[in-house]
Each structure stands twice: as structure tokens, then as C-alpha cells.
Design an enzyme around this catalytic site. Structure first.
Site: not given
Ligand code: G3P
Length: 222
Positions: A83
Site C-alpha cells: 500500500k
Molecule cells: O484501511 C483504510 C481505511 O479503511 C481507513 O478507514 O475509518 O480510518 O477512515 P477510516
């Protein structure tokens, strides 16, 4: 649509992988830090549980550093997907890693034009973060619609749309309706997706009727 689990918690991954619905896993530095474990060890363990793409994020901000961090991670297992952030150095790193046949997930995507650049660089997948757009009053799903429609115009783009930053089951429903390739879902949202009050009351009624029938049958045969 493929379903990935968005967590670095190995016990959760075991639990939901047993449902037979998990096609891959995404982690990020915040999720790994939350697990309190050594990064490489967690990634290796996850690769032993789920046979699908496992995203492991680099933290360097320059392409050389990203590639250097990616190489030992990619060597852990052929399913490891590196990533990288959607910044110019991340695009450069994507190009170089793809030339070495390393899978790349370009993350922190917040616009369709960023997604086009990720596809042009050869990303295996691009991760638009819809919840973070919703958080600031924008419509995350509109971004998914834009990217899905844009990519459909260009069959030569081999980049999958991975919906990330999912906050509720409706995000998953809309992603599927729009034809997104992958949705990465936190464990608590998978729990919400599987449950329905009518399933619970229906099951309870079936079991009660069954029990009553058994009791009645026992009464007539004794
Ligand atoms: O893995 C990346 C993403 O899904 C993070 O989500 O909830 O931290 O915005 P969030």
C-alpha cells in the site's frame, strides 16, 4: 464484489475467515499500531489465514524508501500487496513495484482524477476513502460512482476499485450496486451486515414450531 476485512487483529481475521466470505485483508499503520504487534509478524500470520491479497502499507515518503520498505514485505508472501499513498512519490513507487510484479494498492484516494493517475501508474487496486469524505459533509459514494464509471470507459485500466473507510452496511450495499470491485469492511460492520431482526424472530418461530410438533408427536406415540 469481493469483500476484504479492514483490520490487523488476527483473531478477528480468523473468526470472519471461517464464515467463508473474506477474499483479502487490508491493514494500515494505524490498524497495525492498534494491534500492538510487530508489523512483519502480523502480515505473515494474516497470510497464513486468508488466501487473497493482504495489504501492507509503507511509511516512507519517497519512492526509493517506499520500494526499499516494500521489498522485504513482498518477500513474505506472494499475496502481500504493498500500500502506497496517492502522492507523486507513491505513483513513482507504484510504477517501479509493478515492473517487479509486486501488487500495489494506492491508498488515500479522494478524487477521480487521483484514481486515474493511480491506474495510469499501473496500480493493482486504488482505495477511495468514502467515510472520511462523508465526515466532512461530502458524499463519499459519489466518488465511487465517478471512479467506477470512469474506469468502465477505459478497459485498458487494470486497476480494481477498492472501497475503503467504510462506516456502515449501506456503504457496502451502495458499493455493490455501483459495481465496485472490492469493499474493505471493518469487523463490526460485517456483524451488522449479517444480522436482521426478521431472521432472528423467524428462526425462533421455526424452532418453536418444530419443538411443538415433536412434543405433539411424542404425545401421540406414547
Ligand atoms: O484501511 C483504510 C481505511 O479503511 C481507513 O478507514 O475509518 O480510518 O477512515 P477510516
Amino acid at each position: 464484489m469481493q469483500i476484504y476485512l479492514d483490520t490487523a487483529e488476527v483473531e478477528d481475521i480468523r473468526k470472519y475467515a471461517a464464515w467463508g466470505v473474506i477474499d483479502g485483508v487490508t491493514t494500515n499503520p494505524s490498524l497495525v499500531a492498534k494491534s500492538g504487534r510487530v508489523f512483519e509478524e502480523v502480515i505473515e500470520e494474516i497470510c497464513g489465514i486468508v488466501d487473497g491479497p493482504i495489504s501492507a502499507e509503507v511509511t516512507a515518503l519517497d519512492a526509493d524508501g517506499m520500494v526499499a520498505q516494500a521489498e522485504p514485505l513482498a518477500a513474505i508472501h506472494s499475496n502481500v500487496t504493498i500500500k502506497v499513498p496517492l502522492i507523486p512519490e507513491g505513483l513513482k513507487a507504484t510504477k517501479r513495484l509493478r515492473e517487479k510484479d509486486v501488487k500495489v494498492n494506492v491508498t488515500l484516494c479522494f478524487s477521480a482524477t487521483q484514481a486515474v493517475l493511480a491506474a495510469k501508474a499501473g496500480a493493482t487496486m486504488v482505495s477511495p476513502f468514502i467515510g472520511r469524505l462523508d465526515d466532512r459533509g461530502e458524499r463519499g459514494m459519489a466518488l465511487i460512482e465517478d471512479i467506477v464509471r470512469t474506469f468502465r470507459n477505459y478497459p485498458q485500466f487494470n486497476t480494481k476499485v477498492l472501497v475503503a473507510s467504510v462506516r456502515n452496511a449501506d456503504h457496502v450495499r451502495q458499493s455493490a450496486l455501483l459495481g465496485a470491485d472490492i469493499c474493505t469492511i471493518p469487523p463490526k460492520i460485517l456483524d451488522k451486515m449479517v444480522s436482521h431482526d426478521l431472521t432472528d424472530t423467524g428462526l425462533a418461530a421455526f424452532l418453536k414450531d418444530w419443538e411443538n410438533a415433536q412434543t405433539a408427536e411424542g404425545a401421540t406415540t406414547s
